[in-house]
Design a protein around this motif. Structure first.
Motif, PDB file in Angstrom:
ATOM      1  N   ILE B  71      76.392  65.888  59.803  1.00 55.92           N
ATOM      2  CA  ILE B  71      76.937  64.530  59.925  1.00 55.92           C
ATOM      3  C   ILE B  71      75.887  63.510  59.477  1.00 55.92           C
ATOM      4  N   ILE B  72      74.672  63.666  60.030  1.00 53.89           N
ATOM      5  CA  ILE B  72      73.625  62.666  59.763  1.00 53.89           C
ATOM      6  C   ILE B  72      73.167  62.692  58.304  1.00 53.89           C
ATOM      7  N   SER B  73      73.157  63.881  57.716  1.00 56.93           N
ATOM      8  CA  SER B  73      72.561  64.003  56.383  1.00 56.93           C
ATOM      9  C   SER B  73      73.274  63.136  55.348  1.00 56.93           C
ATOM     10  N   ASN B  74      74.563  62.819  55.608  1.00 52.14           N
ATOM     11  CA  ASN B  74      75.261  61.933  54.680  1.00 52.14           C
ATOM     12  C   ASN B  74      74.606  60.563  54.610  1.00 52.14           C
ATOM     13  N   ILE B  75      74.102  60.115  55.755  1.00 54.22           N
ATOM     14  CA  ILE B  75      73.434  58.811  55.795  1.00 54.22           C
ATOM     15  C   ILE B  75      72.014  58.931  55.264  1.00 54.22           C
ATOM     16  N   THR B  76      71.276  59.938  55.768  1.00 55.77           N
ATOM     17  CA  THR B  76      69.861  60.034  55.421  1.00 55.77           C
ATOM     18  C   THR B  76      69.649  60.396  53.953  1.00 55.77           C
ATOM     19  N   LYS B  77      70.673  61.032  53.352  1.00 57.63           N
ATOM     20  CA  LYS B  77      70.564  61.397  51.935  1.00 57.63           C
ATOM     21  C   LYS B  77      70.303  60.173  51.064  1.00 57.63           C
ATOM     22  N   ILE B  78      70.929  59.061  51.472  1.00 55.39           N
ATOM     23  CA  ILE B  78      70.783  57.826  50.688  1.00 55.39           C
ATOM     24  C   ILE B  78      69.304  57.431  50.600  1.00 55.39           C
ATOM     25  N   PHE B  79      68.593  57.601  51.733  1.00 53.24           N
ATOM     26  CA  PHE B  79      67.176  57.224  51.741  1.00 53.24           C
ATOM     27  C   PHE B  79      66.264  58.413  51.418  1.00 53.24           C
ATOM     28  N   LYS B  80      66.874  59.531  51.068  1.00 52.60           N
ATOM     29  CA  LYS B  80      66.127  60.746  50.739  1.00 52.60           C
ATOM     30  C   LYS B  80      65.255  61.232  51.900  1.00 52.60           C
ATOM     31  N   ILE B  81      65.736  60.972  53.120  1.00 47.87           N
ATOM     32  CA  ILE B  81      65.021  61.480  54.288  1.00 47.87           C
ATOM     33  C   ILE B  81      65.587  62.847  54.645  1.00 47.87           C
ATOM     34  N   LEU B  86      64.378  64.129  61.356  1.00 47.07           N
ATOM     35  CA  LEU B  86      64.834  63.055  62.246  1.00 47.07           C
ATOM     36  C   LEU B  86      64.450  63.218  63.719  1.00 47.07           C
ATOM     37  N   PRO B  87      64.679  64.420  64.319  1.00 44.93           N
ATOM     38  CA  PRO B  87      64.313  64.535  65.736  1.00 44.93           C
ATOM     39  C   PRO B  87      62.848  64.179  65.977  1.00 44.93           C
ATOM     40  N   LEU B  88      61.992  64.594  65.057  1.00 45.45           N
ATOM     41  CA  LEU B  88      60.566  64.304  65.185  1.00 45.45           C
ATOM     42  C   LEU B  88      60.304  62.802  65.097  1.00 45.45           C
ATOM     43  N   ALA B  89      60.936  62.160  64.103  1.00 42.27           N
ATOM     44  CA  ALA B  89      60.712  60.723  63.909  1.00 42.27           C
ATOM     45  C   ALA B  89      61.164  59.928  65.126  1.00 42.27           C
ATOM     46  N   ILE B  90      62.213  60.415  65.807  1.00 48.16           N
ATOM     47  CA  ILE B  90      62.724  59.684  66.974  1.00 48.16           C
ATOM     48  C   ILE B  90      61.810  59.879  68.191  1.00 48.16           C
ATOM     49  N   ILE B  91      61.343  61.107  68.412  1.00 46.77           N
ATOM     50  CA  ILE B  91      60.541  61.388  69.605  1.00 46.77           C
ATOM     51  C   ILE B  91      59.089  60.914  69.435  1.00 46.77           C
ATOM     52  N   LYS B  92      58.617  60.873  68.177  1.00 50.05           N
ATOM     53  CA  LYS B  92      57.209  60.560  67.907  1.00 50.05           C
ATOM     54  C   LYS B  92      56.646  59.352  68.664  1.00 50.05           C
ATOM     55  N   ASP B 157      54.576  52.547  62.483  1.00 52.02           N
ATOM     56  CA  ASP B 157      55.081  53.922  62.597  1.00 52.02           C
ATOM     57  C   ASP B 157      56.037  54.249  61.459  1.00 52.02           C
ATOM     58  N   LEU B 158      56.979  53.316  61.239  1.00 50.61           N
ATOM     59  CA  LEU B 158      57.979  53.511  60.193  1.00 50.61           C
ATOM     60  C   LEU B 158      57.302  53.660  58.834  1.00 50.61           C
ATOM     61  N   ALA B 159      56.310  52.802  58.586  1.00 54.79           N
ATOM     62  CA  ALA B 159      55.617  52.836  57.295  1.00 54.79           C
ATOM     63  C   ALA B 159      54.912  54.172  57.095  1.00 54.79           C
ATOM     64  N   SER B 160      54.249  54.677  58.144  1.00 57.04           N
ATOM     65  CA  SER B 160      53.511  55.925  57.929  1.00 57.04           C
ATOM     66  C   SER B 160      54.470  57.117  57.816  1.00 57.04           C
ATOM     67  N   ILE B 161      55.592  57.078  58.534  1.00 52.39           N
ATOM     68  CA  ILE B 161      56.567  58.163  58.400  1.00 52.39           C
ATOM     69  C   ILE B 161      57.176  58.161  57.001  1.00 52.39           C
ATOM     70  N   MET B 162      57.559  56.955  56.526  1.00 48.01           N
ATOM     71  CA  MET B 162      58.168  56.860  55.203  1.00 48.01           C
ATOM     72  C   MET B 162      57.186  57.296  54.112  1.00 48.01           C
ATOM     73  N   SER B 163      55.919  56.919  54.259  1.00 44.76           N
ATOM     74  CA  SER B 163      54.977  57.297  53.199  1.00 44.76           C
ATOM     75  C   SER B 163      54.688  58.796  53.229  1.00 44.76           C
ATOM     76  N   ALA B 164      54.770  59.406  54.420  1.00 45.06           N
ATOM     77  CA  ALA B 164      54.613  60.864  54.483  1.00 45.06           C
ATOM     78  C   ALA B 164      55.749  61.548  53.730  1.00 45.06           C
ATOM     79  N   ILE B 165      56.979  61.067  53.967  1.00 45.55           N
ATOM     80  CA  ILE B 165      58.142  61.658  53.291  1.00 45.55           C
ATOM     81  C   ILE B 165      58.057  61.429  51.787  1.00 45.55           C
TER      82      ILE B 165
END
Lengths: 193, 172
Positions: B71-81, B86-92, B157-165
């Protein structure tokens, strides 16, 4: 938070497994999970001991003092209101260096001491001062030169080269820290208007 | 690149030992003494690893994770995440040992040398547990007005997660 997420995750997994017919898999996964933690932890202990041992040497040499000297001009720019507060700056330097070297148990006490000395010069004791904001941000983004725990975990999982994530980690931690510093400076500017 | 990262650790170890020798410290005694702390760190992580591994293993084996990821991948695909992250990014930002356990499980499951595994490792190494740090530092001086310190912290946090991806997406 985890007090809710953790049990709910397990409960809905159980319910879903009943309906999707995966109950056999679910049952065996309970014991597989314990097994993998044991194997993982054995190697983890080794690598963590190696780094804690090395860092104990660092703590007792002049390396720390030298690094603090290099860092001072940068910290003066980050903490313009507190740069003449020697006690606070000493603890802030200590805190930052410990973060960079991955000395978790040394950085927190220094950070708390820095907060206490910043509170002394704080005009409104109920509210974070600008320097405190910056100190907190530096600690949440936390530039770490040697990500010891991550390397330890990668080693225990038999990575080909456990350290080859160091450079991507440096890049993303620096980007994160810069974003943190800039947005904190913006926050400070805006709240002063 | 591989050569450089293989150099980093041996170089750092050598510098530390060299300075220690030059300053006539009992390097070996210090090392052994400090190494004791390593056991404490690993021991502290152990119960959390058990708890999180149990939950994630059950979550995975029940098939529920595939259902949700689809379900989620349809959304995250747009941002190539990658939705596996996701579970990691949320709990981090919330729990340090919890997210460390989740990252470890991701590395073990998808392969420690896979892209997903490396992204998880990079996210873990690139920042601290935001909410824990904020709570700890503010309560240490009993201050309640945080002046929205959460905003720059989460942006970072968001910036470092996005740059890792992004780093590992660009590499391929």
């Amino acid at each position: 938070m985890l007090n809710y997420i953790w049990p709910i995750l397990i409960l809905i997994s159980f319910i879903y497994a009943i309906f999707s017919g995966n109950i056999q898999n679910l049952n065996s996964s309970i014991f597989e999970s314990l097994e993998s933690v044991i194997t993982l932890s054995m190697t983890l202990v080794g690598t963590m001991c190696l780094w804690c041992g090395l860092m104990e040497i660092v703590k007792n040499t002049s390396l720390m003092k030298k690094l603090i000297k290099i860092l001072r001009p940068i910290l003066n720019w980050l903490f313009p209101e507190s740069k003449n507060n020697e006690e606070a700056m000493k603890n802030i330097s200590m805190n930052t260096i410990s973060n960079i070297l991955g000395l978790g148990n040394a950085s927190t006490p220094a950070g708390i001491k820095a907060m206490e000395s910043l509170q002394k010069e704080n005009t409104n004791k109920q509210r974070l001062s600008n320097s405190m904001l910056m100190l907190i941000i530096l600690n949440t983004t936390s530039i770490e030169l040697i990500p010891t725990t991550v390397i330890a975990i990668r080693t225990s999982l038999n990575a080909q080269n456990p350290t080859d994530i160091i450079i991507p980690i440096w890049i993303s931690t620096i980007i994160g820290t810069l974003v943190g510093i800039i947005s904190t400076k913006v926050l400070i500017k805006r709240s002063q208007k | 690149m591989i050569y450089i990262s293989a150099m980093i650790i041996p170089t750092i170890i050598s510098i530390i030992l060299f300075v220690g020798l030059k300053e006539k410290k009992n390097v070996y005694d210090l090392f052994v003494d400090g190494a004791k702390d390593g056991i404490k760190v690993a021991l502290k992580l152990f119960p959390t690893l058990i708890g999180i591994f149990l939950a994630i293993y059950m979550f995975r084996s029940s098939g529920l994770i595939d259902f949700i990821c689809n379900i989620i991948s349809n959304i995250t695909k747009i941002f190539k995440i990658p939705s596996e992250i996701l579970p990691l990014a949320i709990i981090k930002p919330i729990s340090g040992s919890g997210s460390m356990a989740i990252a470890t499980e991701i590395m073990a499951h998808f392969g420690v040398d896979s892209n997903i595994g490396k992204i998880a490792a990079t996210i873990m190494g690139s920042s601290e547990t935001t909410f824990y740090v904020i709570a700890l530092y503010m309560s240490s001086v009993k201050i309640k007005d945080g002046r929205k310190v959460v905003i720059p912290a989460l942006l970072a946090d968001l910036a470092s997660i996005m740059s890792a991806i992004l780093f590992f997406n660009l590499k391929n």
